[in-house]
Design an enzyme around this catalytic site. Sequence first.
Site, PDB file in Angstrom:
ATOM      1  N   CYS A  73       1.217  -1.444  -0.073  1.00  0.00           N
ATOM      2  CA  CYS A  73      -0.038  -0.024  -0.222  1.00  0.00           C
ATOM      3  C   CYS A  73       0.611   1.279  -0.011  1.00  0.00           C
ATOM      4  O   CYS A  73       1.355   1.739  -0.962  1.00  0.00           O
ATOM      5  CB  CYS A  73      -0.745  -0.241   1.140  1.00  0.00           C
ATOM      6  N   ARG A  88     -12.488   6.427  -0.760  1.00  0.00           N
ATOM      7  CA  ARG A  88     -11.323   5.099  -0.105  1.00  0.00           C
ATOM      8  C   ARG A  88     -12.144   3.882  -0.983  1.00  0.00           C
ATOM      9  O   ARG A  88     -13.406   3.807  -0.961  1.00  0.00           O
ATOM     10  CB  ARG A  88     -11.391   5.464   1.332  1.00  0.00           C
ATOM     11  N   HIS A 133      -3.477  -5.767   2.754  1.00  0.00           N
ATOM     12  CA  HIS A 133      -3.671  -5.585   4.056  1.00  0.00           C
ATOM     13  C   HIS A 133      -3.978  -6.920   4.556  1.00  0.00           C
ATOM     14  O   HIS A 133      -4.475  -8.112   3.820  1.00  0.00           O
ATOM     15  CB  HIS A 133      -3.649  -4.808   4.547  1.00  0.00           C
TER      16      HIS A 133
HETATM   17  N1  GLN Z   1      -2.155   7.075   2.371  1.00  0.00           N
HETATM   18  C1  GLN Z   1      -2.421   5.813   0.735  1.00  0.00           C
HETATM   19  C2  GLN Z   1      -3.420   6.107   0.180  1.00  0.00           C
HETATM   20  O1  GLN Z   1      -4.772   6.369   0.826  1.00  0.00           O
HETATM   21  C3  GLN Z   1      -2.566   4.489   1.851  1.00  0.00           C
HETATM   22  C4  GLN Z   1      -3.103   3.633   2.459  1.00  0.00           C
HETATM   23  C5  GLN Z   1      -2.506   2.891   3.379  1.00  0.00           C
HETATM   24  O2  GLN Z   1      -1.677   2.251   3.007  1.00  0.00           O
HETATM   25  N2  GLN Z   1      -3.211   1.631   3.797  1.00  0.00           N
HETATM   26  O3  GLN Z   1      -4.042   5.320  -0.452  1.00  0.00           O
END
Ligand code: GLN
Length: 238
Positions: A93, A127, A190
């Site tokens: 990520c 998101r 993750h």
């Molecule tokens: N901050 C980054 C995003 O929102 C990575 C997020 C993450 O590592 N889960 O895309």
Amino acid sequence: MKELTILHLYPHEMNLYGDHGNVLTLKRRCEWRGIKANIVAYEPGDKLPKNIDIIFGGGGQDSGQSVIQDSLHQLAPTLKSLVSAGTPALVICGLYQLFGKFFKTFDGETIPGIGILNVETIGGAERLIGNIVCESEEFGEIVGYENHSGQTFLSKGVQPLARVVRGAGNNGQDGFEGARLNNLIGSYLHGPILPKNPRLADFLISKALENKYGDGALEPLSDAAENLAHQSSASRPR
Ligand code: GLN
């Protein structure tokens, strides 16, 4: 006794949704086979260990990515030469994004990446969150959990890690998840990814042993609990 050094990049800022479990998985799967695994946590300002056999870096908030960017750029030449030399690496990520060319956050900040992967990431208004299932020719079914605003696009010729079966993956549009280069794996997953996808963990360990000792053969493990965790994750609704 065989011995591997695992470099854990920025565990303080870059460690979301269980990412730390990935280094523990690597360590345990080494130990179960009589291989010693040294985990070296690297924070800005630290000195790198002399020998690095596996590189791992997790995810982070946009603010965390901003905090570590200068340090990451200082490491870039070393990381680049390790990856070109075939050092196995897993970046998840936030660090997957920064191993690419840049991450332009939804707030308009551009965080330059180190360009090892020819990919670009743009923050979206929504998101991309939820359980994810994907399929890779190399590794079979891969399962995990994703939560990112960044939408990553692979430049032409960059190999994805997998195709998305359920979930968003790189950008929710082209059906790709992650990226592959030499023995580097970039992924949005993750959960953490390695305990329930042990083939990925063994890929990293095997490549590291091959590089260091000329033989990457691994004793098989039972993986009963790992397979149950995999199935349980695969059957979760988005
Ligand atoms: N901050 C980054 C995003 O929102 C990575 C997020 C993450 O590592 N889960 O895309």
